[in-house]
Write an enzyme that holds these catalytic residues in place. Structure first.
Site, PDB file in Angstrom:
ATOM      1  CG  LEU A 247      -2.090   0.921   1.279  1.00  8.95           C
ATOM      2  CD1 LEU A 247      -2.930   0.860   0.005  1.00  8.95           C
ATOM      3  CD2 LEU A 247      -2.949   0.606   2.491  1.00  8.95           C
ATOM      4  CG  HIS A 248       2.959   1.464  -3.569  1.00  7.11           C
ATOM      5  ND1 HIS A 248       4.097   0.700  -3.394  1.00  7.11           N
ATOM      6  CD2 HIS A 248       2.193   0.802  -4.474  1.00  7.11           C
ATOM      7  CE1 HIS A 248       4.023  -0.373  -4.160  1.00  7.11           C
ATOM      8  NE2 HIS A 248       2.884  -0.329  -4.830  1.00  7.11           N
TER       9      HIS A 248
END
Length: 319
Positions: A247-248
């Protein structure tokens, strides 16, 4: 007995191309009392500008923060054609949640003009810029109003990747690949830059259990966020063969709130802008083997449990 004064919220501008992971970053920032979101500037990236600007407005409404202004910015990279990522994010960019069209209107002013005006009206090193998409808007501000750089407290961006390669080409991460010229300008603007690259974000993988905890919040935000993440995760799980996807973009917000969760090194980072083979590669002088001066705090490690606990806490504060 005196008490410590409550710190003023940190003023930030979120520059974004939502994108499900951008969506979670925006929601987290809007939920954090430590942050004052001055505005959200949309840029073309994961999907074209018309959709990223639409998605940003949907998200401020979802968070019940319609007073946060949304501005549309650049609809293509500085010097090349736009590359998008509907194969990852779906045709809307935030597929997976059943969200109505926004009611709140887009601001009439161009994002670049508004960002430049806001920075130039601010004090020295006052405003933090948070690019979580291609950095076209920010680079355009720096090119057209270079004096604005002195008003930037820090640029904290999601982009790049070195030790583990890229996620769009063997060498390049998506945000930097879409507009490598912009990323190179940002890295050399003179303001402090912190980069949250794939080297860090791939060490913080979602789990089905965590997504289910988000859904179990039972709120409209929790249900929508879980739906978006279910859709978004499937691409990276298939691609990397992992049990969960990274989940950048929310790492940018988490870094601002809990920097102790992260570690890295101040070093030189350059972006390849001309090679057809490695365009968009972030070349990190981790071992100081060149005479190029350090220009970036490059993050390589994250406390994954701390990151996801923080995100859940922030999402739980929203309606």
């Amino acid at each position: 007995m005196s008490q410590n004064p409550i710190a003023e919220p940190r003023p930030i501008i979120i520059d974004t191309d939502p994108g499900q992971d951008d969506a979670i970053a925006i929601l987290a920032a809007l939920a954090a009392p430590e942050l004052e979101v001055l505005g959200i500037t949309a840029v073309a990236g994961n999907v074209p500008l018309e959709l990223t600007a639409r998605n940003a407005r949907i998200l401020v409404e979802l968070a019940d923060r319609p007073e946060v202004p949304v501005f549309a910015g650049c609809d293509r990279p500085l010097r090349r054609d736009l590359v998008t990522a509907e194969h990852v994010h779906g045709k809307t960019g935030i597929d997976g949640a059943d969200l109505a069209d926004p009611v709140v209107e887009l601001q009439p002013q161009h994002a670049v003009e508004w960002m430049a005006e806001t920075l130039l009206a601010a004090g020295e090193r006052e405003i933090t810029i948070c690019p979580v998409g291609p950095m076209t808007n920010v680079a355009t501000v720096l090119e057209t109003a270079p004096e604005a750089a002195s008003r930037i407290r820090e640029i904290v961006c999601m982009g790049g990747g070195f030790f583990g390669g890229g996620n769009t080409t063997p060498a390049a991460e998506f945000n930097v690949f879409v507009d490598p010229d912009a990323a190179q300008i940002v890295l050399h603007c003179g303001a402090p830059v912190t980069m949250l690259p794939l080297d860090a974000t791939h060490k913080a993988l979602m789990t089905d259990h965590w997504i289910n905890r988000v859904r179990a919040l039972g709120t409209r935000t929790g249900v929508a966020a879980a739906g978006m993440l279910d859709f978004y995760e499937r691409f990276d799980v298939d691609k990397y063969g992992t049990t969960g996807g990274p989940l950048h973009d929310p790492n940018v917000i988490a870094y601002l709130l809990r920097p102790h969760l992260y570690s890295g090194r101040h070093c030189n980072v350059e972006v390849e802008t001309s090679s057809p083979l490695t365009a968009g590669m972030t070349v990190v002088d981790w071992w100081n083997v060149t005479d190029r001066p350090p220009n970036c705090h490059y993050i390589t490690d994250v406390d994954s449990d701390g990151f996801y606990d923080l995100l859940l806490d922030l999402l739980a504060r929203l309606p």
